[in-house]
Enzyme design. Structure first.
Site, PDB file in Angstrom:
ATOM      1  N   LYS A 168      -6.229   3.965   0.741  1.00 13.14           N
ATOM      2  CA  LYS A 168      -6.726   4.429  -0.236  1.00 13.14           C
ATOM      3  C   LYS A 168      -8.260   4.546   0.086  1.00 13.14           C
ATOM      4  CE  LYS A 168      -4.543   0.416  -2.739  1.00 13.14           C
ATOM      5  NZ  LYS A 168      -4.755  -1.331  -3.474  1.00 13.14           N
ATOM      6  N   LYS A 202       3.669  -4.743 -10.497  1.00 11.39           N
ATOM      7  CA  LYS A 202       3.337  -5.441  -9.617  1.00 11.39           C
ATOM      8  C   LYS A 202       4.016  -6.633 -10.259  1.00 11.39           C
ATOM      9  CE  LYS A 202      -0.851  -2.944  -9.116  1.00 11.39           C
ATOM     10  NZ  LYS A 202      -1.731  -3.565  -7.616  1.00 11.39           N
TER      11      LYS A 202
END
Length: 326
Positions: free
Chosen positions: A245, A149
């Site tokens: 997702k 990230k």
């Protein structure tokens, strides 16, 4: 006719999870139960503020379908009754689980797919100082795939540090909309040199048309920019890959449709997740079996997962227990 129950749950995380938009120490999820008196199906979603969702709002949207469900609304009819998003995801996945239990088969068997065995999930490193990210990478250097990230600061320094900590791991990075086009153009070649395989959502959703004019040596993957099949025509010219997702597609039903549309458009597939429990990951594993990259490590972040939890061994996911889902 299935009867609906919906509750909110909070799962503390084992450590702080930090991305470009902020940090969290708990996973706030919504669990749906559908029962016909003999069999019971379960589904979980993670309401996401980035998409205007709240726990209370998602629960209200689900409860609004209680009467229709009790009158026999089918899973197909559900797709028209609810918009794509977290609320529909929980109900859709509970429907799939209920159907599987009624027929005594696994969900992947019902749709003619192979069992999602041997999936290798990314393990995520959240944003920190380069030194801390190096040490975090060193602790999980055995993992075959790391997801890093990032925000717009110390990008190359952070990736170099992770590479030093985990010299043999595959690496993908996720900017969560935090970069500019200029930054992407400036660092793309260096990220490629560090062995980065994929960059996820570098630019803000809706501000990514400029990607059509750049030649990035690293695969580009859409996340926040893609929700449903309707997004594919625009994105196919901008990205190499999409991150599917279930909380965005509104469930496994929509995810299967999106995977088919992306493949037809020549795009590769990644399967991702919000920070949720094993109940949220299990249905996504079916899409994972169709994907080049799998990122379903949400349960690894839990201080304590659900009963009948998925197993993770050196990044490899075990099949979901029938008592969990599907």
């Amino acid at each position: 006719m299935p009867q609906l129950t919906v509750i909110s749950e909070v799962f503390p995380l084992a450590q702080v999870f930090k991305i470009s938009r902020g940090a969290r120490t708990e996973a706030h999820v919504v669990k749906v139960t559908l029962t016909d008196g003999t069999h019971t199906g379960y589904g979980e979603c993670v309401p996401y503020a980035r998409y205007g969702e709240t726990v209370d709002g998602v629960i209200a949207d689900i409860n609004a379908q209680a009467d229709a469900l009790s009158r026999g609304m089918t899973r197909k009819e559900l797709q028209d009754a609810m918009k794509a998003g977290a609320a529909r995801n929980a109900v859709d996945c509970a429907y799939w689980d209920l159907e599987a239990k009624r027929f005594g088969r696994r969900v992947w068997e019902m749709i003619g797919h192979k069992a999602p065995e041997g999936l290798v999930t990314a393990e995520t490193l959240s944003i920190d100082t380069p030194d801390n990210m190096r040490e975090a990478a060193r602790k999980i250097a055995h993992a075959p795939l790391l997801k890093v990230k990032l925000n717009g600061e110390n990008v190359l320094e952070s990736v170099r540090a992770v590479r030093e900590g985990a010299p043999t791991a595959r690496i993908i990075v996720d900017a969560n909309e935090a970069w500019s086009l200029d930054l992407l153009e400036d660092i793309g070649a260096e990220l490629d040199g560090l062995g980065v395989e994929m960059i996820e959502q570098p630019l803000p959703a809706g501000q990514d048309d400029g990607l059509i004019d750049i030649d990035c040596p690293v695969l580009l993957c859409a996340d926040e920019s893609v929700h449903t099949v309707a997004d594919i025509p625009r994105l196919a010219n901008l990205y190499d890959m999409i991150n599917i997702k279930l909380d965005k597609t509104g469930g496994l039903t929509g995810a299967l449709e999106l995977a088919e549309a992306a493949s037809k458009a020549g795009m590769q597939i990644m399967t991702g997740c919000m920070v949720g429990t094993s109940l949220a990951m299990a249905p996504a594993m079916i899409i994972g079996a169709m994907s080049r990259i799998v990122d379903l490590d949400g349960p690894i972040w839990m201080a304590k997962d659900r009963d009948h939890a998925l197993t993770f061994k050196n990044g490899v996911m075990g099949l979901p227990d029938r008592a969990l889902w599907g």
